[in-house]
Write an enzyme that holds these catalytic residues in place. Structure first.
Site, mmCIF file in Angstrom:
data_model
loop_
_atom_site.group_PDB
_atom_site.id
_atom_site.type_symbol
_atom_site.label_atom_id
_atom_site.label_comp_id
_atom_site.label_asym_id
_atom_site.label_seq_id
_atom_site.Cartn_x
_atom_site.Cartn_y
_atom_site.Cartn_z
ATOM 1 N N ASN A 23 0.847 -1.192 0.000
ATOM 2 C CA ASN A 23 0.000 0.000 0.000
ATOM 3 C C ASN A 23 0.886 1.247 0.000
ATOM 4 O OD1 ASN A 23 -2.431 -1.495 0.178
ATOM 5 N ND2 ASN A 23 -2.130 -1.746 2.384
ATOM 6 N N HIS A 37 6.784 -1.575 3.577
ATOM 7 C CA HIS A 37 6.558 -2.969 3.966
ATOM 8 C C HIS A 37 5.772 -3.680 2.875
ATOM 9 C CE1 HIS A 37 3.343 -0.428 5.610
ATOM 10 N NE2 HIS A 37 2.511 -1.430 5.404
HETATM 11 P P1 AMP Z 1 -0.507 -0.495 5.727
HETATM 12 O O1 AMP Z 1 -1.958 -0.135 5.805
HETATM 13 O O2 AMP Z 1 -0.116 -1.124 4.422
HETATM 14 O O3 AMP Z 1 0.385 0.672 6.081
HETATM 15 O O4 AMP Z 1 -0.298 -1.652 6.773
HETATM 16 C C1 AMP Z 1 0.227 -1.494 8.049
HETATM 17 C C2 AMP Z 1 0.105 -2.820 8.726
HETATM 18 O O5 AMP Z 1 0.878 -2.811 9.902
HETATM 19 C C3 AMP Z 1 -1.335 -3.184 9.149
HETATM 20 O O6 AMP Z 1 -1.711 -4.420 8.557
HETATM 21 C C4 AMP Z 1 -1.240 -3.298 10.676
HETATM 22 O O7 AMP Z 1 -2.046 -4.324 11.198
HETATM 23 C C5 AMP Z 1 0.241 -3.571 10.875
HETATM 24 N N1 AMP Z 1 0.797 -3.154 12.153
HETATM 25 C C6 AMP Z 1 0.667 -1.947 12.748
HETATM 26 N N2 AMP Z 1 1.351 -1.921 13.909
HETATM 27 C C7 AMP Z 1 1.934 -3.139 14.040
HETATM 28 C C8 AMP Z 1 2.765 -3.744 15.023
HETATM 29 N N3 AMP Z 1 3.148 -3.077 16.127
HETATM 30 N N4 AMP Z 1 3.165 -5.009 14.848
HETATM 31 C C9 AMP Z 1 2.773 -5.702 13.757
HETATM 32 N N5 AMP Z 1 2.006 -5.182 12.779
HETATM 33 C C10 AMP Z 1 1.583 -3.930 12.923
#
Ligand code: AMP
Ligand code: ZN
Length: 115
Positions: A88, A101
């Site tokens: 994303n 990521h």
């Molecule tokens: P995005 O919307 O592509 O920026 O995705 C961010 C992702 O990070 C989401 O799927 C969240 O569930 C995940 N996320 C946020 N904080 C954490 C964390 N502390 N540990 C693991 N995953 C996380």
């Protein structure tokens, strides 16, 4: 290291995560809010905010990121049935964490087009 970045803090072990893979450049850990039976995040340890901000000198790192995503999918047992890689980027794609990521998703059939 960006001191305000949650994923940099995971790299620095300042906040916990369930780590599934690590090498000198990359870290992979379980998504805290999984959207599929397998849902892990693969990140470069280097703080790059998004795919919109990669530079030419990141080409090797980005190649390694996708190569390693494939290896991790194999390790997690989803390569044969299939998996989806999602990156994303910025507002319209609903990016919420501004440290690059790849979502590695699998373990169930996916629909298309994505939401
Ligand atoms: P995005 O919307 O592509 O920026 O995705 C961010 C992702 O990070 C989401 O799927 C969240 O569930 C995940 N996320 C946020 N904080 C954490 C964390 N502390 N540990 C693991 N995953 C996380
Ligand atoms: Zn970061």
């Amino acid at each position: 290291m960006n001191p305000n970045c949650i994923f940099c803090k995971i790299v620095a072990r300042e906040i916990p995560a369930k780590i599934v893979y690590e090498d000198e450049d990359l870290l992979c850990f379980q998504d805290i809010n999984p959207q599929a039976p397998v849902h892990v995040l693969l990140i470069p340890k280097k703080h790059i905010p998004s795919m919109a901000e990669i530079q030419e000198n990141d080409i090797h790192l980005i190649g390694k990121l996708f190569f390693t995503a494939s290896k991790i999918a194999k390790k997690l047992g989803i390569e044969e049935d299939g998996f989806r890689l999602v990156v994303n980027t910025n507002r319209d794609a609903q990016q919420t964490v501004f440290h690059l990521h790849i979502h590695i998703l699998g373990g169930r059939p996916m629909s298309w087009p994505p939401g």
